[in-house]
Write a protein that holds these residues in place. Structure first.
Motif, PDB file in Angstrom:
ATOM      1  N   ILE A  40     -10.863  10.010 -22.507  1.00 14.49           N
ATOM      2  CA  ILE A  40      -9.733   9.568 -23.425  1.00 14.49           C
ATOM      3  C   ILE A  40      -8.633   9.013 -22.422  1.00 14.49           C
ATOM      4  CG2 ILE A  40      -7.562  10.784 -24.525  1.00 14.49           C
ATOM      5  CD1 ILE A  40      -9.508  12.901 -25.433  1.00 14.49           C
ATOM      6  N   VAL A  41      -8.170   7.800 -22.851  1.00 11.66           N
ATOM      7  CA  VAL A  41      -6.988   7.288 -21.992  1.00 11.66           C
ATOM      8  C   VAL A  41      -5.647   7.616 -22.798  1.00 11.66           C
ATOM      9  CG1 VAL A  41      -5.655   5.265 -21.142  1.00 11.66           C
ATOM     10  CG2 VAL A  41      -8.326   5.340 -21.317  1.00 11.66           C
ATOM     11  N   ASP A  42      -4.805   8.557 -22.254  1.00 12.92           N
ATOM     12  CA  ASP A  42      -3.480   8.905 -22.871  1.00 12.92           C
ATOM     13  C   ASP A  42      -2.493   7.904 -22.563  1.00 12.92           C
ATOM     14  OD1 ASP A  42      -1.473  10.216 -23.954  1.00 12.92           O
ATOM     15  OD2 ASP A  42      -1.723  12.290 -22.963  1.00 12.92           O
ATOM     16  N   LEU A  43      -2.050   7.039 -23.488  1.00 11.66           N
ATOM     17  CA  LEU A  43      -1.231   5.920 -23.322  1.00 11.66           C
ATOM     18  C   LEU A  43       0.078   6.262 -23.970  1.00 11.66           C
ATOM     19  CD1 LEU A  43      -1.978   3.586 -21.726  1.00 11.66           C
ATOM     20  CD2 LEU A  43      -2.177   2.494 -23.878  1.00 11.66           C
ATOM     21  N   ASP A  44       0.097   7.658 -24.323  1.00  7.06           N
ATOM     22  CA  ASP A  44       1.658   7.951 -25.173  1.00  7.06           C
ATOM     23  C   ASP A  44       2.324   8.698 -23.976  1.00  7.06           C
ATOM     24  OD1 ASP A  44       3.444   9.246 -26.733  1.00  7.06           O
ATOM     25  OD2 ASP A  44       2.418   9.873 -28.020  1.00  7.06           O
ATOM     26  N   PRO A  45       3.515   8.327 -23.770  1.00  5.92           N
ATOM     27  CA  PRO A  45       4.370   8.781 -22.601  1.00  5.92           C
ATOM     28  C   PRO A  45       4.306  10.459 -22.762  1.00  5.92           C
ATOM     29  CG  PRO A  45       5.436   6.816 -23.254  1.00  5.92           C
ATOM     30  CD  PRO A  45       4.168   6.999 -24.158  1.00  5.92           C
ATOM     31  N   GLN A  46       4.542  11.063 -24.277  1.00  6.32           N
ATOM     32  CA  GLN A  46       4.786  12.355 -24.328  1.00  6.32           C
ATOM     33  C   GLN A  46       3.482  13.074 -23.789  1.00  6.32           C
ATOM     34  OE1 GLN A  46       6.360  13.157 -28.550  1.00  6.32           O
ATOM     35  NE2 GLN A  46       5.385  11.024 -28.824  1.00  6.32           N
ATOM     36  N   GLY A  47       2.411  12.399 -23.739  1.00  8.39           N
ATOM     37  CA  GLY A  47       1.394  13.107 -23.094  1.00  8.39           C
ATOM     38  C   GLY A  47       0.779  14.231 -23.803  1.00  8.39           C
ATOM     39  N   ASN A  48       0.640  14.295 -24.957  1.00 10.85           N
ATOM     40  CA  ASN A  48       0.260  15.303 -25.904  1.00 10.85           C
ATOM     41  C   ASN A  48      -1.085  15.534 -25.903  1.00 10.85           C
ATOM     42  OD1 ASN A  48       2.663  16.147 -26.679  1.00 10.85           O
ATOM     43  ND2 ASN A  48       2.703  14.784 -28.752  1.00 10.85           N
ATOM     44  N   LEU A  62      -1.628  11.560 -10.537  1.00 10.71           N
ATOM     45  CA  LEU A  62      -1.926   9.882 -11.194  1.00 10.71           C
ATOM     46  C   LEU A  62      -2.054  10.002 -12.473  1.00 10.71           C
ATOM     47  CD1 LEU A  62      -4.611   8.979  -8.197  1.00 10.71           C
ATOM     48  CD2 LEU A  62      -2.145   8.508  -8.385  1.00 10.71           C
ATOM     49  N   SER A  63      -1.803   8.917 -13.284  1.00 10.86           N
ATOM     50  CA  SER A  63      -1.560   8.856 -14.721  1.00 10.86           C
ATOM     51  C   SER A  63      -1.986   7.577 -15.043  1.00 10.86           C
ATOM     52  CB  SER A  63      -0.355   9.366 -14.907  1.00 10.86           C
ATOM     53  OG  SER A  63       0.809   8.438 -14.745  1.00 10.86           O
ATOM     54  N   SER A  64      -1.757   7.266 -16.426  1.00  4.58           N
ATOM     55  CA  SER A  64      -2.036   6.122 -17.020  1.00  4.58           C
ATOM     56  C   SER A  64      -1.039   5.012 -16.629  1.00  4.58           C
ATOM     57  CB  SER A  64      -2.114   6.171 -18.490  1.00  4.58           C
ATOM     58  OG  SER A  64      -0.885   7.258 -19.204  1.00  4.58           O
ATOM     59  N   TYR A  65       0.097   5.801 -16.002  1.00  4.40           N
ATOM     60  CA  TYR A  65       1.083   4.780 -15.593  1.00  4.40           C
ATOM     61  C   TYR A  65       0.614   3.803 -14.350  1.00  4.40           C
ATOM     62  CZ  TYR A  65       5.206   2.993 -12.634  1.00  4.40           C
ATOM     63  OH  TYR A  65       6.149   2.448 -12.171  1.00  4.40           O
ATOM     64  N   PRO A  84     -17.360  19.948 -21.375  1.00  2.00           N
ATOM     65  CA  PRO A  84     -18.209  19.165 -20.579  1.00  2.00           C
ATOM     66  C   PRO A  84     -18.485  17.616 -21.175  1.00  2.00           C
ATOM     67  CG  PRO A  84     -19.160  21.353 -20.997  1.00  2.00           C
ATOM     68  CD  PRO A  84     -17.956  21.064 -21.933  1.00  2.00           C
ATOM     69  N   ASN A  85     -18.630  16.598 -20.131  1.00  2.00           N
ATOM     70  CA  ASN A  85     -18.893  15.226 -20.738  1.00  2.00           C
ATOM     71  C   ASN A  85     -17.541  14.532 -21.165  1.00  2.00           C
ATOM     72  OD1 ASN A  85     -21.879  15.234 -20.140  1.00  2.00           O
ATOM     73  ND2 ASN A  85     -22.114  16.134 -22.233  1.00  2.00           N
ATOM     74  N   LEU A  86     -16.426  15.279 -20.926  1.00  2.00           N
ATOM     75  CA  LEU A  86     -15.204  14.699 -21.365  1.00  2.00           C
ATOM     76  C   LEU A  86     -14.260  14.596 -20.353  1.00  2.00           C
ATOM     77  CD1 LEU A  86     -13.168  13.659 -23.534  1.00  2.00           C
ATOM     78  CD2 LEU A  86     -12.869  15.969 -24.053  1.00  2.00           C
ATOM     79  N   ALA A  87     -13.784  13.676 -20.083  1.00  3.38           N
ATOM     80  CA  ALA A  87     -12.697  13.416 -18.861  1.00  3.38           C
ATOM     81  C   ALA A  87     -11.465  12.700 -19.565  1.00  3.38           C
ATOM     82  CB  ALA A  87     -13.019  12.585 -17.929  1.00  3.38           C
ATOM     83  N   ILE A  88     -10.198  12.918 -19.361  1.00  2.00           N
ATOM     84  CA  ILE A  88      -9.093  12.116 -19.394  1.00  2.00           C
ATOM     85  C   ILE A  88      -8.242  11.299 -18.348  1.00  2.00           C
ATOM     86  CG2 ILE A  88      -7.880  14.449 -19.389  1.00  2.00           C
ATOM     87  CD1 ILE A  88      -6.334  13.449 -21.966  1.00  2.00           C
ATOM     88  N   VAL A  89      -7.722  10.371 -18.761  1.00  3.97           N
ATOM     89  CA  VAL A  89      -6.819   9.930 -17.754  1.00  3.97           C
ATOM     90  C   VAL A  89      -5.451  10.240 -18.327  1.00  3.97           C
ATOM     91  CG1 VAL A  89      -5.489   7.476 -17.341  1.00  3.97           C
ATOM     92  CG2 VAL A  89      -8.113   7.598 -17.323  1.00  3.97           C
TER      93      VAL A  89
END
Length: 264
Positions: A40-48, A62-65, A84-89
């Motif tokens: 998942i790439v979290d591209l919402d500044p709220q970061g929900n 470090l973040s999507s910024y 398992p198998n799920l990562a996030i930016v």
């Protein structure tokens, strides 16, 4: 233009409160549960999405910024989750400054596409991009980088009006920066079978958009609403609840559509 080994799906709707982030989290979890490697790439500044997957704000060094600014790669930023198998930016409020900082750059619309063309991104079979609830430079980047757009749509009176605006936006992106962009599907969320209006919205959306609408209806569900406060996807928080079961069905439909697309 895109990596042949992964599928990039942007989850977008200009309207807030339609279940966009909930859909991103739980669809990603369901895909990961059946053995897909998902980012998942979290591209919402709220970061929900980051919060909903248990990534504490103090842990988002470090973040999507940094991803959008091009200072760090996905492999340096992505964090593993409890799934398992799920990562996030993850996302931070720093993202609010991106639009101003890159607005005059010639590649301002293609920052995310460039980042997702990396070897790091190709390690994932699915990349889901969670957008802010507005059409801005972040959402434009997400659509420019994606193979397709998945649209969560709340079963309410103004749903079709908002949807038509979004479809026009997708068409504009297709004509200008990403000719291959497709509508992955429309997923109807917050459905209440006791509500006649909700039933009417479902009928109207299916009438207008036919096969683009997923069969799965995501119901209003207390357990799904509770899950983010525990930093868990609903599927981990309560697998047997109606909402979790619906997201598992949705994942199955997404996989099936991908198989049909590859076979075509």
């Amino acid at each position: 233009m895109f990596g042949p080994k992964n599928r990039i799906i942007t989850i977008a709707n200009q309207k807030g409160g339609v279940g966009k982030t909930t859909t991103a989290i739980n669809l990603a979890t369901a895909l990961a549960a059946i053995g897909e490697r998902v980012l998942i790439v979290d591209l919402d500044p709220q970061g929900n999405a980051s919060t909903g997957l248990g990534i504490q704000r103090r842990a988002r060094h470090l973040s999507s910024y940094e991803l959008m600014m091009g200072t760090h790669a996905i492999g340096q930023i992505a964090q593993d989750t409890a799934v398992p198998n799920l990562a996030i930016v993850p996302s931070t409020m720093d993202l609010l400054g991106v639009e101003m900082e890159i607005s005059k750059e010639s590649d301002r619309v293609f920052r995310l596409r460039k980042a997702l063309a990396s070897v790091d991104a190709l390690a994932y079979s699915y990349v889901l991009v969670d957008c802010p609830p507005s059409f801005n430079l972040l959402t434009m980047n997400a659509m420019a980088a994606a193979h397709s757009v998945l649209v969560p749509l709340q079963c309410e009176f103004f749903a079709l009006e908002g949807l038509s605006q979004l479809l026009e936006t997708v068409d504009q992106v297709r004509q200008t920066v990403n000719p291959g962009l497709d509508i992955q599907g429309i997923v109807l969320t917050m459905f209440d079978s006791r509500n006649n209006l909700a039933q009417q919205v479902v009928s109207d959306v299916r009438l207008h958009l036919g096969d683009k609408v997923y069969h799965t209806l995501i119901p209003r569900n207390v357990r799904v609403s509770e899950a983010p406060s525990y930093g868990k996807p609903a599927i981990l928080y309560d697998l047997k609840c109606a909402g979790s079961q619906a997201y598992l069905q949705l994942a199955s439909e997404v996989i099936q559509r991908e198989r049909q697309r590859k076979a075509a």
